[in-house]
Design an enzyme around this catalytic site. Structure first.
Site, PDB file in Angstrom:
ATOM      1  N   GLY A  10       0.832  -1.211   0.000  1.00 42.69           N
ATOM      2  CA  GLY A  10       0.000   0.000   0.000  1.00 42.69           C
ATOM      3  C   GLY A  10       0.860   1.252   0.000  1.00 42.69           C
ATOM      4  O   GLY A  10       0.540   2.243   0.655  1.00 42.69           O
ATOM      5  N   ARG A  36      -1.422   0.287  -8.128  1.00 41.37           N
ATOM      6  CA  ARG A  36      -1.279   1.379  -9.114  1.00 41.37           C
ATOM      7  C   ARG A  36       0.190   1.634  -9.453  1.00 41.37           C
ATOM      8  O   ARG A  36       0.922   2.315  -8.716  1.00 41.37           O
ATOM      9  CB  ARG A  36      -1.940   2.653  -8.574  1.00 41.37           C
ATOM     10  CG  ARG A  36      -3.468   2.609  -8.648  1.00 41.37           C
ATOM     11  CD  ARG A  36      -4.091   3.768  -7.941  1.00 41.37           C
ATOM     12  NE  ARG A  36      -3.849   3.717  -6.507  1.00 41.37           N
ATOM     13  CZ  ARG A  36      -4.221   4.669  -5.644  1.00 41.37           C
ATOM     14  NH1 ARG A  36      -4.823   5.754  -6.077  1.00 41.37           N
ATOM     15  NH2 ARG A  36      -3.978   4.544  -4.356  1.00 41.37           N
ATOM     16  N   ASP A  57      -1.319  -7.118  -6.341  1.00 45.85           N
ATOM     17  CA  ASP A  57      -2.600  -7.110  -5.625  1.00 45.85           C
ATOM     18  C   ASP A  57      -2.460  -8.117  -4.492  1.00 45.85           C
ATOM     19  O   ASP A  57      -2.228  -9.304  -4.750  1.00 45.85           O
ATOM     20  CB  ASP A  57      -3.730  -7.507  -6.594  1.00 45.85           C
ATOM     21  CG  ASP A  57      -5.108  -7.367  -5.955  1.00 45.85           C
ATOM     22  OD1 ASP A  57      -5.240  -7.577  -4.729  1.00 45.85           O
ATOM     23  OD2 ASP A  57      -6.056  -7.071  -6.697  1.00 45.85           O
ATOM     24  N   VAL A  58      -2.585  -7.670  -3.253  1.00 47.22           N
ATOM     25  CA  VAL A  58      -2.340  -8.583  -2.126  1.00 47.22           C
ATOM     26  C   VAL A  58      -3.374  -9.707  -2.045  1.00 47.22           C
ATOM     27  O   VAL A  58      -3.209 -10.638  -1.252  1.00 47.22           O
ATOM     28  CB  VAL A  58      -2.258  -7.848  -0.759  1.00 47.22           C
ATOM     29  CG1 VAL A  58      -1.081  -6.895  -0.724  1.00 47.22           C
ATOM     30  CG2 VAL A  58      -3.557  -7.148  -0.407  1.00 47.22           C
ATOM     31  N   SER A 137      -5.966  -1.053  13.454  1.00 46.65           N
ATOM     32  CA  SER A 137      -6.790   0.156  13.609  1.00 46.65           C
ATOM     33  C   SER A 137      -7.470   0.097  14.967  1.00 46.65           C
ATOM     34  O   SER A 137      -7.737  -1.000  15.494  1.00 46.65           O
ATOM     35  CB  SER A 137      -7.862   0.205  12.516  1.00 46.65           C
ATOM     36  OG  SER A 137      -8.856   1.154  12.832  1.00 46.65           O
ATOM     37  N   TYR A 150     -15.217  -4.266   8.697  1.00 39.15           N
ATOM     38  CA  TYR A 150     -13.911  -3.567   8.714  1.00 39.15           C
ATOM     39  C   TYR A 150     -13.247  -3.732  10.086  1.00 39.15           C
ATOM     40  O   TYR A 150     -12.085  -4.124  10.183  1.00 39.15           O
ATOM     41  CB  TYR A 150     -14.073  -2.083   8.360  1.00 39.15           C
ATOM     42  CG  TYR A 150     -12.751  -1.346   8.478  1.00 39.15           C
ATOM     43  CD1 TYR A 150     -11.709  -1.629   7.597  1.00 39.15           C
ATOM     44  CD2 TYR A 150     -12.526  -0.402   9.480  1.00 39.15           C
ATOM     45  CE1 TYR A 150     -10.474  -0.985   7.724  1.00 39.15           C
ATOM     46  CE2 TYR A 150     -11.306   0.250   9.609  1.00 39.15           C
ATOM     47  CZ  TYR A 150     -10.284  -0.056   8.724  1.00 39.15           C
ATOM     48  OH  TYR A 150      -9.057   0.570   8.861  1.00 39.15           O
ATOM     49  N   PRO A 180      -3.816   2.974  14.468  1.00 32.36           N
ATOM     50  CA  PRO A 180      -4.188   4.390  14.466  1.00 32.36           C
ATOM     51  C   PRO A 180      -5.700   4.588  14.561  1.00 32.36           C
ATOM     52  O   PRO A 180      -6.484   3.725  14.155  1.00 32.36           O
ATOM     53  CB  PRO A 180      -3.677   4.898  13.118  1.00 32.36           C
ATOM     54  CG  PRO A 180      -2.854   3.793  12.533  1.00 32.36           C
ATOM     55  CD  PRO A 180      -3.362   2.534  13.147  1.00 32.36           C
ATOM     56  N   PHE A 188      -8.229   6.950   2.346  1.00 27.25           N
ATOM     57  CA  PHE A 188      -9.049   5.989   3.084  1.00 27.25           C
ATOM     58  C   PHE A 188     -10.551   6.294   2.999  1.00 27.25           C
ATOM     59  O   PHE A 188     -11.349   5.425   2.649  1.00 27.25           O
ATOM     60  CB  PHE A 188      -8.579   5.969   4.550  1.00 27.25           C
ATOM     61  CG  PHE A 188      -9.352   5.046   5.442  1.00 27.25           C
ATOM     62  CD1 PHE A 188      -9.063   3.692   5.488  1.00 27.25           C
ATOM     63  CD2 PHE A 188     -10.381   5.528   6.248  1.00 27.25           C
ATOM     64  CE1 PHE A 188      -9.774   2.836   6.325  1.00 27.25           C
ATOM     65  CE2 PHE A 188     -11.096   4.673   7.084  1.00 27.25           C
ATOM     66  CZ  PHE A 188     -10.784   3.339   7.120  1.00 27.25           C
TER      67      PHE A 188
END
Ligand code: NDP
Ligand code: 8X3
Length: 252
Positions: A10, A36, A57-58, A137, A150, A180, A188
């Site tokens: 990322g 990208r 792409d993971v 997160s 999520y 975070p 995001f």
């Protein structure tokens, strides 16, 4: 001495891009990975010979396996892995959520992170050195309306990090989960709200959120700690945010 190598997933925007720049400034070489290619190429152009762009792409297990095994020899000894690629899609309550979005989040945030780790970890153990920083997160620790899958993916990141540490006991390989809270300056929220800029901006209205450079500076700190220190989990929030009280629905 050759410059240590960090692999950042990322790395095309937000935390990943800021972390790449930080670690480059600290003398790391960076394998910058994302989907990208144009963004990665721009970073590589800015830091010639210091950045190896890796379009990936993971969610593609086979591509990950071959990308890691086919790294040029002088880039193969990954010292720091920053598992940062991830996303939230939507903020609908579970009963109204899109099942495809749930699959994408689980495939990316859980399975993708696990697959990259699975490909990189054996080399770290064989060399008996290395650090994995998993970007979790606060959503993995605190429930909020619409956080459903999520938040659950980030709870996976939290527990996977701790379980990795358990397996790595007796080696010098370290694992940290960085969690975070409210953070702006990345894509995001735009991704979460499918390109709706106004909705994305409203998330940060009246706040001073964390910024990608703040997260990057903590990753830099983790990556430069003395090798006998392992930070297991690190939760960070902007001053304007706090864990809220439990919610109670009262009959009117
Ligand atoms: P961004 O959207 O700016 O960055 C996400 C990165 O993940 C991009 O570089 C994107 O690159 C990459 N990515 C997404 N899907 C894939 C995929 N399938 N394969 C490879 N790369 C992928 O957001 P942030 O920088 O804010 O987010 C980074 C991480 O931090 C995420 O894991 C997020 O969940 C987490 N986080 C974010 C917070 C926030 O409030 N912003 C707070 C706490 C955690 P590309 O599209 O080029 O593939
Ligand atoms: C991103 C922070 O609060 O939007 O992980 O889930 S939050």
């Amino acid at each position: 001495m050759t410059q240590p190598v960090a692999l950042i997933t990322g790395a095309s925007s937000g935390f990943g891009l800021a972390t790449a720049k930080r670690l480059l400034m600290r003398g790391f070489r960076v394998i910058a990975s994302a989907r990208r290619q144009d963004k990665l190429a721009a970073l590589a152009e800015k830091y010639p010979s210091q950045v190896l762009p890796l379009a990936l792409d993971v969610r593609d297990r086979a591509a990950i396996r071959s990308a890691i095994t086919e790294l040029p020899t002088d880039w193969a000894d990954i010292e720091v892995l920053v598992n940062n690629a991830g996303l939230a899609l939507g903020l609908a309550p579970a009963q109204a959520a899109n099942l495809d979005d749930w699959h994408t989040m689980i495939d990316t945030n859980c399975l993708g992170l696990a697959a990259i780790t699975h490909a990189v970890l054996p080399g770290m153990v064989a060399r008996n050195r290395g650090l994995i920083v998993n970007i979790g997160s606060i959503a993995g620790d605190y429930a909020y309306p619409g956080g459903n899958v999520y938040g659950a993916t980030k709870a996976f990141v939290h527990q996977f990090s701790l379980n990795l540490k358990a397996d790595l006991l007796g080696t010098a390989v370290r694992v940290s989960c960085l969690e975070p809270g409210l953070a702006g300056g990345s894509e995001f929220s735009k991704v979460r709200f499918q390109g709706d800029d106004a909705k994305a901006a409203s998330v940060y209205q009246g706040t001073q959120p964390l910024m990608p450079e703040d997260i990057a500076s903590v990753v830099e700190w983790l990556a430069t700690l003395p090798p006998h220190i392992n930070i297991n989990v690190l939760e960070m929030m902007p001053v304007c945010q706090a864990p809220s009280a439990l919610a109670i629905h009262r009959k009117s």
